[in-house]
Design a protein around this motif. Structure first.
Motif, PDB file in Angstrom:
ATOM      1  N   ARG A  13      -2.480  -3.920  -8.068  1.00  0.00           N
ATOM      2  CA  ARG A  13      -2.456  -4.559  -6.748  1.00  0.00           C
ATOM      3  C   ARG A  13      -1.394  -3.911  -5.867  1.00  0.00           C
ATOM      4  O   ARG A  13      -1.625  -3.669  -4.701  1.00  0.00           O
ATOM      5  CB  ARG A  13      -2.153  -6.057  -6.869  1.00  0.00           C
ATOM      6  N   ARG A  14      -0.224  -3.677  -6.439  1.00  0.00           N
ATOM      7  CA  ARG A  14       0.843  -3.038  -5.663  1.00  0.00           C
ATOM      8  C   ARG A  14       0.440  -1.623  -5.276  1.00  0.00           C
ATOM      9  O   ARG A  14       0.707  -1.178  -4.169  1.00  0.00           O
ATOM     10  CB  ARG A  14       2.151  -3.036  -6.459  1.00  0.00           C
ATOM     11  N   ALA A  17      -2.013  -1.871  -2.479  1.00  0.00           N
ATOM     12  CA  ALA A  17      -1.325  -2.248  -1.244  1.00  0.00           C
ATOM     13  C   ALA A  17      -0.598  -1.036  -0.656  1.00  0.00           C
ATOM     14  O   ALA A  17      -0.638  -0.809   0.560  1.00  0.00           O
ATOM     15  CB  ALA A  17      -0.340  -3.384  -1.497  1.00  0.00           C
ATOM     16  N   ASN A  20      -3.159   1.311   0.853  1.00  0.00           N
ATOM     17  CA  ASN A  20      -3.624   0.765   2.138  1.00  0.00           C
ATOM     18  C   ASN A  20      -2.581   0.977   3.230  1.00  0.00           C
ATOM     19  O   ASN A  20      -2.912   1.367   4.354  1.00  0.00           O
ATOM     20  CB  ASN A  20      -3.951  -0.725   2.013  1.00  0.00           C
ATOM     21  N   TYR A  21      -1.324   0.718   2.905  1.00  0.00           N
ATOM     22  CA  TYR A  21      -0.242   0.898   3.867  1.00  0.00           C
ATOM     23  C   TYR A  21      -0.192   2.351   4.339  1.00  0.00           C
ATOM     24  O   TYR A  21      -0.187   2.631   5.539  1.00  0.00           O
ATOM     25  CB  TYR A  21       1.091   0.495   3.214  1.00  0.00           C
ATOM     26  N   GLY A  53      -7.532  -8.125   8.495  1.00  0.00           N
ATOM     27  CA  GLY A  53      -6.548  -8.952   7.776  1.00  0.00           C
ATOM     28  C   GLY A  53      -5.572  -8.104   6.976  1.00  0.00           C
ATOM     29  O   GLY A  53      -4.373  -8.401   6.922  1.00  0.00           O
ATOM     30  N   THR A  54      -6.080  -7.038   6.365  1.00  0.00           N
ATOM     31  CA  THR A  54      -5.215  -6.140   5.598  1.00  0.00           C
ATOM     32  C   THR A  54      -4.228  -5.443   6.536  1.00  0.00           C
ATOM     33  O   THR A  54      -3.041  -5.325   6.234  1.00  0.00           O
ATOM     34  CB  THR A  54      -6.057  -5.100   4.829  1.00  0.00           C
ATOM     35  N   TYR A  56      -3.122  -6.538   9.466  1.00  0.00           N
ATOM     36  CA  TYR A  56      -2.137  -7.497   9.976  1.00  0.00           C
ATOM     37  C   TYR A  56      -1.204  -8.017   8.882  1.00  0.00           C
ATOM     38  O   TYR A  56      -0.095  -8.446   9.183  1.00  0.00           O
ATOM     39  CB  TYR A  56      -2.838  -8.655  10.712  1.00  0.00           C
ATOM     40  N   ARG A  57      -1.625  -7.965   7.631  1.00  0.00           N
ATOM     41  CA  ARG A  57      -0.729  -8.336   6.527  1.00  0.00           C
ATOM     42  C   ARG A  57       0.416  -7.328   6.436  1.00  0.00           C
ATOM     43  O   ARG A  57       1.566  -7.686   6.224  1.00  0.00           O
ATOM     44  CB  ARG A  57      -1.512  -8.384   5.209  1.00  0.00           C
ATOM     45  N   HIS A  58       0.089  -6.046   6.592  1.00  0.00           N
ATOM     46  CA  HIS A  58       1.113  -5.005   6.531  1.00  0.00           C
ATOM     47  C   HIS A  58       1.881  -4.882   7.850  1.00  0.00           C
ATOM     48  O   HIS A  58       3.083  -4.624   7.855  1.00  0.00           O
ATOM     49  CB  HIS A  58       0.474  -3.641   6.223  1.00  0.00           C
ATOM     50  N   PRO A  60       2.195  -6.971  11.260  1.00  0.00           N
ATOM     51  CA  PRO A  60       1.859  -8.179  12.025  1.00  0.00           C
ATOM     52  C   PRO A  60       1.723  -7.967  13.524  1.00  0.00           C
ATOM     53  O   PRO A  60       1.172  -8.813  14.213  1.00  0.00           O
ATOM     54  CB  PRO A  60       3.006  -9.140  11.731  1.00  0.00           C
TER      55      PRO A  60
END
Length: 195
Positions: A13-14, A17, A20-21, A53-54, A56-58, A60
């Motif tokens: 998961r990390r 993430a 994605n970042y 959503g992904t 905006y999670r990283h 905002p």
């Protein structure tokens, strides 16, 4: 209470993430280059292959994303200023850095305006980047004032305003970077007391 997944399930998961970042930053860099700092965040997410959503999670807000995109170039500009503090000619070092800072501020249409508004907004995502640019320019300016011919009545805030103004005019000019080539020698001549 939500159960914590086993450690072997947390790592993927990390890693996802982080991928994605990194992908969002790379795609945003390209989108900002093509469309300016006002490029659609939803389009950036789509081009990166993730949902809004992904994104905006990283990131905002737009400025948080913009700060991530320019972080490396701000670090490079800061490092260049540090190197130039030992240059033989303090005036030439200051002028070379001003040219580099104007080129940086004009990297994306709208970046100069975003940085200027962030400079005076406590807690703004771009504020730390602005502070680093401000600090780098201040040190070069102070050295040129002590050892060169930089005007004593000019300070780092004036320098930052001048950089942003030239970048702003350049991005709106039909001549693009050619405008900076014409304007900078005229503007920086007034920066040096002997100019």
């Amino acid at each position: 209470m939500t159960p914590v997944p086993p450690a072997d399930q947390q790592r993927p998961r990390r890693a996802d993430a982080r991928r994605n970042y990194d992908r969002l930053v790379a795609v945003a860099r390209e989108a900002f280059r093509e469309e300016g700092a006002d490029a659609s965040l939803d389009d950036i997410a789509k081009r990166a292959g993730v949902g809004p959503g992904t994104l905006y999670r990283h990131f905002p807000s737009r400025d948080v994303l913009l700060a991530a995109v320019v972080r490396e170039s701000i670090d490079a500009l800061h490092a260049r200023a540090e190197d130039m503090l030992t240059a033989e000619d303090p005036d030439a070092a200051l002028l070379a850095w001003v040219h580099a800072a104007v080129a940086h501020a004009g990297t994306y249409r709208g970046l100069a305006a975003s940085m200027m508004s962030s400079m005076y907004e406590e807690g703004a995502p771009l504020r730390s980047s602005c502070d680093r640019m401000h600090e780098a320019g201040a040190r070069l300016m102070e050295r040129a004032q002590r050892q060169g011919s930089a005007r004593p009545d000019f300070d780092a805030a004036d320098l930052f305003d001048m950089i942003a103004a030239v970048a702003w005019v350049t991005e709106r000019s039909a001549d693009g970077p050619g405008a900076a080539t014409r304007l900078l020698p005229v503007v920086t001549k007034g920066l040096l007391a002997g100019g």
